[in-house]
Design a protein around this motif. Sequence first.
Motif, mmCIF file in Angstrom:
data_model
loop_
_atom_site.group_PDB
_atom_site.id
_atom_site.type_symbol
_atom_site.label_atom_id
_atom_site.label_comp_id
_atom_site.label_asym_id
_atom_site.label_seq_id
_atom_site.Cartn_x
_atom_site.Cartn_y
_atom_site.Cartn_z
ATOM 1 N N ALA A 190 -3.676 5.396 -8.778
ATOM 2 C CA ALA A 190 -4.881 4.543 -8.766
ATOM 3 C C ALA A 190 -4.808 3.515 -7.640
ATOM 4 C CB ALA A 190 -5.044 3.843 -10.119
ATOM 5 N N GLN A 191 -3.619 2.956 -7.411
ATOM 6 C CA GLN A 191 -3.441 1.990 -6.324
ATOM 7 C C GLN A 191 -3.679 2.653 -4.963
ATOM 8 O OE1 GLN A 191 0.092 -0.416 -6.366
ATOM 9 N NE2 GLN A 191 0.002 -0.746 -8.564
ATOM 10 N N LYS A 192 -3.236 3.901 -4.845
ATOM 11 C CA LYS A 192 -3.428 4.618 -3.573
ATOM 12 C C LYS A 192 -4.919 4.711 -3.255
ATOM 13 C CE LYS A 192 -1.863 8.766 -1.147
ATOM 14 N NZ LYS A 192 -3.072 9.250 -0.514
ATOM 15 N N LYS A 193 -5.716 5.088 -4.254
ATOM 16 C CA LYS A 193 -7.165 5.237 -4.050
ATOM 17 C C LYS A 193 -7.835 3.884 -3.784
ATOM 18 C CE LYS A 193 -8.131 9.682 -5.179
ATOM 19 N NZ LYS A 193 -7.884 10.504 -4.033
ATOM 20 N N ALA A 194 -7.508 2.874 -4.612
ATOM 21 C CA ALA A 194 -8.256 1.612 -4.574
ATOM 22 C C ALA A 194 -7.752 0.625 -3.525
ATOM 23 C CB ALA A 194 -8.216 0.957 -5.963
ATOM 24 N N PHE A 195 -6.443 0.605 -3.275
ATOM 25 C CA PHE A 195 -5.859 -0.419 -2.403
ATOM 26 C C PHE A 195 -5.320 0.156 -1.085
ATOM 27 C CE2 PHE A 195 -4.405 -2.264 -6.736
ATOM 28 C CZ PHE A 195 -5.672 -2.737 -7.009
ATOM 29 N N VAL A 196 -4.459 1.153 -1.203
ATOM 30 C CA VAL A 196 -3.740 1.658 -0.027
ATOM 31 C C VAL A 196 -4.699 2.276 0.987
ATOM 32 C CG1 VAL A 196 -1.999 3.309 0.777
ATOM 33 C CG2 VAL A 196 -1.579 1.947 -1.289
ATOM 34 N N GLU A 197 -5.535 3.211 0.522
ATOM 35 C CA GLU A 197 -6.458 3.877 1.450
ATOM 36 C C GLU A 197 -7.459 2.892 2.050
ATOM 37 O OE1 GLU A 197 -8.074 7.228 -0.699
ATOM 38 O OE2 GLU A 197 -6.124 8.258 -0.741
ATOM 39 N N ALA A 198 -7.938 1.942 1.238
ATOM 40 C CA ALA A 198 -8.892 0.937 1.732
ATOM 41 C C ALA A 198 -8.250 0.052 2.794
ATOM 42 C CB ALA A 198 -9.401 0.083 0.573
ATOM 43 N N TYR A 199 -6.992 -0.328 2.575
ATOM 44 C CA TYR A 199 -6.275 -1.180 3.519
ATOM 45 C C TYR A 199 -6.040 -0.441 4.839
ATOM 46 C CZ TYR A 199 -2.611 -4.119 5.534
ATOM 47 O OH TYR A 199 -1.867 -4.909 6.373
ATOM 48 N N GLU A 200 -5.581 0.819 4.727
ATOM 49 C CA GLU A 200 -5.307 1.598 5.946
ATOM 50 C C GLU A 200 -6.584 1.787 6.767
ATOM 51 O OE1 GLU A 200 -1.410 4.279 4.693
ATOM 52 O OE2 GLU A 200 -3.414 5.151 4.413
ATOM 53 N N LYS A 201 -7.680 2.031 6.056
ATOM 54 C CA LYS A 201 -8.962 2.244 6.731
ATOM 55 C C LYS A 201 -9.448 0.967 7.418
ATOM 56 C CE LYS A 201 -13.445 4.340 5.776
ATOM 57 N NZ LYS A 201 -14.381 4.759 4.740
ATOM 58 N N SER A 202 -9.318 -0.169 6.745
ATOM 59 C CA SER A 202 -9.879 -1.409 7.296
ATOM 60 C C SER A 202 -8.995 -2.046 8.366
ATOM 61 C CB SER A 202 -10.153 -2.421 6.179
ATOM 62 O OG SER A 202 -8.947 -2.862 5.604
ATOM 63 N N THR A 203 -7.689 -1.759 8.344
ATOM 64 C CA THR A 203 -6.785 -2.427 9.288
ATOM 65 C C THR A 203 -6.173 -1.480 10.330
ATOM 66 O OG1 THR A 203 -4.837 -2.056 7.910
ATOM 67 C CG2 THR A 203 -6.082 -4.102 7.529
ATOM 68 N N GLY A 204 -6.168 -0.179 10.019
ATOM 69 C CA GLY A 204 -5.478 0.764 10.901
ATOM 70 C C GLY A 204 -3.970 0.703 10.743
ATOM 71 N N THR A 205 -3.495 -0.083 9.786
ATOM 72 C CA THR A 205 -2.056 -0.213 9.531
ATOM 73 C C THR A 205 -1.639 0.796 8.472
ATOM 74 O OG1 THR A 205 -2.155 -2.581 10.001
ATOM 75 C CG2 THR A 205 -0.229 -1.819 8.807
ATOM 76 N N LYS A 206 -0.552 1.499 8.743
ATOM 77 C CA LYS A 206 -0.062 2.524 7.809
ATOM 78 C C LYS A 206 0.742 1.865 6.693
ATOM 79 C CE LYS A 206 1.049 6.956 6.870
ATOM 80 N NZ LYS A 206 0.709 6.894 5.482
ATOM 81 N N ILE A 207 0.542 2.357 5.476
ATOM 82 C CA ILE A 207 1.331 1.865 4.343
ATOM 83 C C ILE A 207 2.266 2.969 3.861
ATOM 84 C CG2 ILE A 207 1.235 1.212 1.895
ATOM 85 C CD1 ILE A 207 -1.216 -0.417 2.466
ATOM 86 N N THR A 208 3.537 2.603 3.700
ATOM 87 C CA THR A 208 4.496 3.498 3.046
ATOM 88 C C THR A 208 4.641 2.991 1.613
ATOM 89 O OG1 THR A 208 5.683 3.792 5.112
ATOM 90 C CG2 THR A 208 6.865 4.379 3.096
ATOM 91 N N THR A 209 4.395 3.858 0.633
ATOM 92 C CA THR A 209 4.565 3.417 -0.762
ATOM 93 C C THR A 209 5.909 3.916 -1.284
ATOM 94 O OG1 THR A 209 3.272 5.307 -1.512
ATOM 95 C CG2 THR A 209 2.129 3.212 -1.391
ATOM 96 N N VAL A 210 6.564 3.040 -2.011
ATOM 97 C CA VAL A 210 7.868 3.348 -2.612
ATOM 98 C C VAL A 210 7.741 3.122 -4.112
ATOM 99 C CG1 VAL A 210 10.282 2.579 -2.772
ATOM 100 C CG2 VAL A 210 9.169 2.704 -0.534
ATOM 101 N N GLU A 211 8.357 4.016 -4.877
ATOM 102 C CA GLU A 211 8.310 3.894 -6.340
ATOM 103 C C GLU A 211 9.636 3.318 -6.827
ATOM 104 O OE1 GLU A 211 7.871 7.139 -9.856
ATOM 105 O OE2 GLU A 211 6.674 7.528 -8.064
ATOM 106 N N TYR A 212 9.565 2.382 -7.782
ATOM 107 C CA TYR A 212 10.812 1.878 -8.386
ATOM 108 C C TYR A 212 10.565 1.627 -9.866
ATOM 109 C CZ TYR A 212 9.760 -3.240 -8.753
ATOM 110 O OH TYR A 212 9.277 -4.481 -9.098
ATOM 111 N N ASN A 213 11.602 1.187 -10.579
ATOM 112 C CA ASN A 213 11.447 1.001 -12.025
ATOM 113 C C ASN A 213 11.603 -0.465 -12.415
ATOM 114 O OD1 ASN A 213 10.699 2.385 -14.307
ATOM 115 N ND2 ASN A 213 12.783 2.661 -15.039
#
Length: 346
Positions: free
Chosen positions: A39-62
């Motif tokens: 859900a974060q990828k759809k709502a936050f990550v993709e929107a951020y990459e589109k608006s800034t041109g900055t790539k986001i690497t997502t990491v999963e942790y517990n």
Amino acid sequence: MQHFPLRTLVLAAAAVLAGPALAQQGITVVNFGGANGAAQKKAFVEAYEKSTGTKITTVEYNGEQARIKAMVEAKKVTWDVVEVEGPDISRGCDEGLFERLDWSKLGSKSDYLPAAVHECGVGAFVWSTVLAYHGDKLKNAPTGWADFWDVKKFPGKRGMRKGARYNLEFALMADGVKAADVYKVLGTKDGADRAFKKLGELKPHIQWWEAGALPPQFLVAGDVAMTTAFSGRIDAAQREGQNLKITWTGGIYDLDFWVMPKGGANKEAAMKFIALASSPDAQAEYARHISYGPTHTKAMAKIDPKVQALLPTSPANSKDALRFDVAFWADQGEALEKRFAAWAAQ
């Protein structure tokens, strides 16, 4: 002594000189993965990459605070933005693991739920730990934690997250303590003894879980009759066509927060990400992909009533809920978790 080609040395020098510029090429955002991560990828990550041109690497942790602590202490911080649970923001802030947040970039504090405002972070969303069951496998719906404990009326195993948090509160509610009085009771020696005694009654029937993906799997497989679960995980299984149900009475809601580990190289870009993820539009979009509630008060008006009805923050779902007491767990959590670990190992 090693000899490097001139081209390598020139490139290395250019990289050193362009350090800050190169650092802006991408940021690393850390979350708990699963349905929430998607859900974060759809709502936050993709929107951020589109608006800034900055790539986001997502990491999963517990949620391992020790990993953040090790990075900060070694001054090798590779995580720019991290999602942390409620008790961890206060503890990490006190230990100096997180940057102080520039609230001028996030708008007015009064636009957020009071619980979402913190000097070291901002509430990302409201989530809830609830009682879940399979609609095809239980003829009668459980009405609350007393039913969860009633293995005669509802035979079968019970899934519970392995830890003291939430379980001690659920045990007291099962034992007849009103939600409003839970922390008052749990804060006393007799109250803690009472919670562990009640948990002991259920111990032979408990199947522990640690990863949030497990409770829906337990229910679908028929391993347990009921389980504690993150509401968003049940929502994700429902979206996949599973007839899983939630009893909201006595659910415990809490917030996850965005923080920036201290000493990160990309503070400005990280702050931009947090500001975007905190905006009403982005939060409304997030709620469409997973049933977690927004922390920005203006986001609710942008969410369809049908979606609102599935959120922990909706009036119907929150009326009998308990707010997770971060201060209580920051103060007494260590002792209770140690006691729980010893109890669970017996």
